[in-house]
Design an enzyme around this catalytic site. Structure first.
Site, PDB file in Angstrom:
ATOM      1  CG  HIS A  90      34.192  52.692  42.330  1.00 36.37           C
ATOM      2  ND1 HIS A  90      32.990  52.114  42.648  1.00 36.37           N
ATOM      3  CD2 HIS A  90      34.631  52.056  41.218  1.00 36.37           C
ATOM      4  CE1 HIS A  90      32.720  51.165  41.759  1.00 36.37           C
ATOM      5  NE2 HIS A  90      33.695  51.119  40.883  1.00 36.37           N
ATOM      6  NE  ARG A 118      29.238  48.141  38.754  1.00 43.05           N
ATOM      7  CZ  ARG A 118      30.161  47.617  39.581  1.00 43.05           C
ATOM      8  NH1 ARG A 118      30.864  46.564  39.214  1.00 43.05           N
ATOM      9  NH2 ARG A 118      30.392  48.147  40.751  1.00 43.05           N
ATOM     10  CD  GLU A 150      32.972  42.267  38.950  1.00 43.13           C
ATOM     11  OE1 GLU A 150      33.368  43.081  39.792  1.00 43.13           O
ATOM     12  OE2 GLU A 150      31.789  41.887  38.878  1.00 43.13           O
TER      13      GLU A 150
END
Length: 967
Positions: free
Chosen positions: A155, A445, A555
């Site tokens: 990230h 993912r 999420e």
């Protein structure tokens, strides 16, 4: 060159402050001496700006701030670049002093010169037996059954280039040496010169990454932490645990026990990232296996020098004789081949009278062959990696390496050579069990809707209807019928869109990779049971054997609330329960839930969801593993490790923790060996205590009040962020959100798709507010929720919750820390510099809400000022208030420069050339501005835009360094 340095070892966290200030002063002096050497006039201006910034940070007066702004505003564009770079470097150097300070405290704790500010594994072992009354055997059994898996992600929050990180690592190491080693005067001078050389090399390096990294680049960056730090520290930490256990009369950890496993998302996380393709994923798997093989090759070759003994067990002798006999038949060829390979030694076949060397030599040859096969796989992208390794007889299964090493270990123990066995051979066994042949298992993912598109393409092609239009029950029936049937579902030659083709190509590629290189298949934005079953079916159809475990990622607030129902639907199905073989993993997302509902509502939803998911799993006899998708910042679930784990609901960790380590946190936790050791220690201690001494369940009164607080804070948060029409425009104007995409700090775009706040990723959302110093995503809504509860007479209950409920304590402490870093005056400066006058009332409202939140947080935590004193959970970062104060004079000029750069860039782009006359005369600046490959040739940018762009990028990096979590 003479610099003052304090090397006195102090005996308490407060007493280390003098050393922290001394180190900060030392590195600032070193930097200024370099700056004066290269830019004497500029150094004088930087000195003035630092003094003005210090004056304002001390006085907080408007007049002092205006003096700072005026002085900075008068700088020429090229001066702004160098001033921004100066303060950015000084901030990073200051951060090194904090890291060294933490290392000093850790060293003092280990030497018994002060109490530990946080728990470590040794203290946990003693506490659990002496205080909690557990037997040593109970503690040992729990420790032997626990595993922590740390998953490194790419990230984009690590703003610093690897080139700078390496130079700063040298500074950190040499500065620590000044404190930890007795040195002669000559050695001190030489160490200071080494610091100066590294600081100068950093200053003379372009700190802007001029092109976006590829996922392969990100993977190589992640792997560098293994080769330089993690691989070597893991056995050292296991050895320390062994020693602590032996002091309690317990045996060492079992040989096959790994307290840690490592995973990765680098090159496997394709959620909204078009740069991650099937080929990319294959590449990073091969790169990781190459790193593992190269590392084991060096270890095995080194052991060949160590294990020279001839005494061995009959089993060891038999194996060595069998290998030696096979090699002796082709002695000349074997010797010539080993010579070509440029081995360090032992070219000729080794006689059976040196049994350990015979076996290790054979292992070295297989490792070399394995490396050659993997190189071929990199060159030939259509080659099956697993097939190529099998065909060449290369290492593919960890047991192929573990068996002979274990045989050597047992042989040494049987001949009375336990000290030799428990030295480097034991370390290698521990490393092999921790890192396997893949170094770190790669998670895949993908976003749930992409699998829906594939299933829709299949059912449409087969004439079965549109899967995308079916309701959930119809989808579930279809998927379960197919999973229990035998017909192939995916016909060859099926028409596929490019997006569908890429998803299918990924599944097919996975079937050709070694299974131990792969971790979990994560489904982001998972909402329903069919999202999970679709991936199970697509793996079967693509020949992925054994199948990756499928992990739904919940999420948003709605998805978290619906997660227990989704898992009940899955686990109540007999076929699915048999398929998962008694274990299931679920991932919970901290970043998107916080962006969706605000930090307080998200934290409570995550807490309750964990409890409910564990209860659902227990009902069906399933062991649940929770995968925590935590970010680095508080707004994305970050915080001190021990505190974060110990504040989880009782019964939700149970000896197995899986957690992401994101962006800049990788460097903060694994950038240096002592820091890495401390990281492993904290995780081990916290997980052990979570299993054996879990926090008590909160009282119902606390739960009810927490539910009310979460509802009220969420309503307030959403009313501002999603239901205030002018909010999005205010956000885009007052922050660098639209400019962050040019930072080149990650391979992913900042948004999943075009749109407003809803489509923006959580990372740039929080990153932008952090830069602007309002830190809005962390606190918005909390002040109103607390205010309402206090008005209704709940102040004593809130204070009781804070004092006695670890979850509530840690939540408010982390918010308090961020509030201490927020600066309403700097946020107001961004506003008046960048925002249309009609939007100013919204900014005033937000700053009033910030003040209200600060006021009511202080009421609940019973303080007069933020970070006043240390609460138990803040003890992990001693002197936090002082650390923030030391950073402030470095950060404020960067904020001013950033706002001015944004203003100049936006005005220039709005008006075109706008009569701006700027032609830099400094050859160094001209060269610097020409480094960006996108600023050359036809359509090249105006020099003013290039200068302001560079200044902006440097301020973003610098402020990120200034706002990073301390601890």
């Amino acid at each position: 060159m003479s610099f003052r340095i304090s090397t006195e070892l102090r005996a308490g966290p407060g007493q280390f402050l003098t050393g922290l200030r001394d180190d900060d002063s030392l590195l600032r002096q070193v930097f200024f001496s370099i700056l004066r050497h290269h830019h004497p006039n500029l150094a004088a201006k930087v000195d003035v700006i630092y003094a003005l910034s210090q004056a304002w940070c001390t006085s907080q007066s408007d007049s002092d701030f205006e003096l700072l702004v005026k002085y900075v505003s008068d700088l020429k564009p090229e001066e702004r670049i160098l001033v921004a770079s100066s303060f950015s470097h000084m901030l990073n150097l200051h951060n090194l002093t904090e890291e060294v300070n933490s290392s000093q405290i850790g060293r003092a704790v280990r030497l018994g010169e002060m109490d530990s500010p946080t728990r470590d594994t040794n203290h946990s072992l003693l506490k659990l037996t002496a205080v909690n009354g557990l037997t040593p055997q109970q503690v040992y059994d729990s420790l032997c059954n626990q595993t922590v898996e740390l998953v490194l992600t790419a990230h984009p929050t690590q703003a610093l280039r690897a080139s700078l990180l390496k130079k700063y690592a040298i500074v950190r190491r040499e500065l620590d040496t000044l404190h930890s080693k007795r040195m002669s005067e000559y050695e001190k001078i030489e160490t200071l010169e080494a610091i100066r050389a590294a600081v100068q090399a950093a200053w003379r390096t372009d700190e802007i990454r001029r092109s976006k990294p590829t996922p392969q680049d990100e993977m190589r960056s992640g792997l560098s932490y293994f080769s330089t730090v993690i691989f070597d520290v893991v056995p050292v930490f296991h050895r320390r645990v062994d020693t602590a256990l032996e002091k309690m009369g317990l045996p060492r950890l079992p040989l096959d026990k790994a307290l840690f496993k490592f995973g990765s998302w680098m090159g496997g996380d394709r959620d909204g990232n078009p740069n991650v393709t099937a080929e990319t994923t294959r590449d990073v798997v091969v790169l990781a296996r190459l790193e593992a093989v190269n590392t084991y090759f060096r270890q095995v070759e080194s052991l060949m020098f160590d294990l020279s003994m001839w005494r061995c067990s009959p089993e060891m002798k038999e194996l060595a004789e069998r290998i030696a006999a096979a090699e002796s038949r082709e002695a000349a060829r074997v010797a010539e081949e080993r010579k070509k390979r440029n081995y360090a030694d032992f070219w000729a076949p080794i006689p059976a009278t040196e049994p350990f060397r015979v076996v290790l030599s054979h292992m070295r040859d297989r490792l070399y062959n394995t490396r050659q096969v993997l190189h071929q796989c990199l060159v030939h992208p259509n080659m099956s990696v697993r097939g190529a390794l099998e065909e060449a007889g290369a290492y593919l299964d960890i047991e192929d390496m573990a068996r002979p090493l274990k045989l050597m270990y047992d042989s040494l123990m049987s001949t009375g050579d336990a000290s030799v066995a428990n030295s480097r051979l034991l370390d290698l066994l521990r490393q092999l069990r921790t890192f396997g042949l893949s170094m770190m298992g790669l998670d895949i993912r993908q976003e749930s809707s992409r699998h829906t598109e594939v299933m829709d393409a299949i059912t449409t092609y087969l004439g079965l209807g549109s899967y995308a239009s079916w309701d959930e029950q119809t989808r579930l029936k279809f998927l379960l019928d197919e999973l229990q049937g035998k017909r192939p579902l995916m016909p060859p030659g099926m028409d596929m869109s490019p997006d569908v083709k890429e998803v299918v190509a990924t599944f097919r590629m996975l079937s050709g990779l070694p299974s131990d290189s792969l971790g979990a298949y994560i489904i982001s934005m998972a909402k329903t049971a069919s999202d999970v079953l679709a991936v199970v079916l697509l793996q079967r159809e693509s020949g992925v054997r054994p199948a990756l475990r499928v992990v739904p990622l919940f999420e948003t607030l709605e998805d978290l609330n619906n997660a227990p129902g989704t898992m009940t639907t899955l686990l109540s199905n007999d076929w699915y329960r048999a398929h998962i073989n008694g274990m299931h993993e679920c991932m919970i997302g901290y970043s998107d839930s916080g962006k969706d509902a605000g930090r307080l509502a998200a934290a409570w939803a995550l807490y309750e969801t964990q409890e409910k998911l564990v209860a659902v799993a227990a009902e069906y006899g399933i062991r649940l593993v929770l995968f925590h998708g935590r970010g680095g910042t508080v707004g994305r679930g970050g915080g001190p490790t021990h505190m974060a784990i110990r504040s989880q609901p009782s019964g939700t960790i149970n000896g197995h923790l899986r957690v992401t380590v994101q962006g800049e946190i990788i460097e903060q936790q694994f950038g240096e060996k002592e820091v890495c050791f401390r990281t492993l220690d904290l995780y081990t201690s916290a997980v052990l205590e979570a299993a054996l001494d879990p926090p008590p369940a909160p009282r119902q009164e606390w739960r009810d009040l927490m539910t009310r607080l979460a509802t009220d804070s969420c309503d307030m948060y959403r009313s501002v962020v999603y239901r205030t029409p002018e909010f999005y425009e205010y956000f885009m104007q007052s922050t660098a959100a639209s400019e962050l995409g040019r930072l080149n700090i990650g391979s992913r775009p900042s948004s999943r798709k075009q749109g407003g706040i809803e489509t923006l990723r959580a990372i740039p959302w929080i990153f932008a507010w952090t830069q602007q110093r309002l830190h809005l995503p962390v606190w918005l809504g909390i002040g109103e929720a607390l205010e309402g509860a206090i008005a209704q007479g709940y102040q004593p209950v809130l204070q009781d919750m804070y004092a006695n409920w670890p979850f509530f304590t840690s939540t408010l402490d982390l918010v308090e820390m961020v509030l201490a870093k927020a600066d309403a005056r700097l946020s107001a400066f961004y506003e008046r510099t960048l925002v249309e006058g009609s939007l100013a009332p919204l900014g005033e409202k937000l700053r009033r809400l910030l003040a209200k939140t600060q006021q009511h947080i202080l009421i609940v935590v019973r303080k007069n000022a933020l970070l006043e004193g240390n609460t138990p959970s803040q003890m992990s970062t001693p002197n936090l208030d002082e650390k923030i104060r030391l950073r402030s004079p470095y950060v404020a000029p960067l904020n001013v420069l950033q706002a001015l750069s944004l203003k100049g860039l936006r005005k220039f782009r709005e008006l075109g050339h706008g009569g701006v006359e700027y032609n830099p005369s400094d050859p160094e600046i001209i060269d610097l501005l020409s480094r960006d490959p996108h600023k050359k040739g036809e359509g090249a940018q105006h020099p003013f835009v290039s200068a302001m762009d560079d200044c902006l990028m440097i301020t973003i990096k610098g402020i990120a360094a200034g706002m990073q979590n301390t601890g």
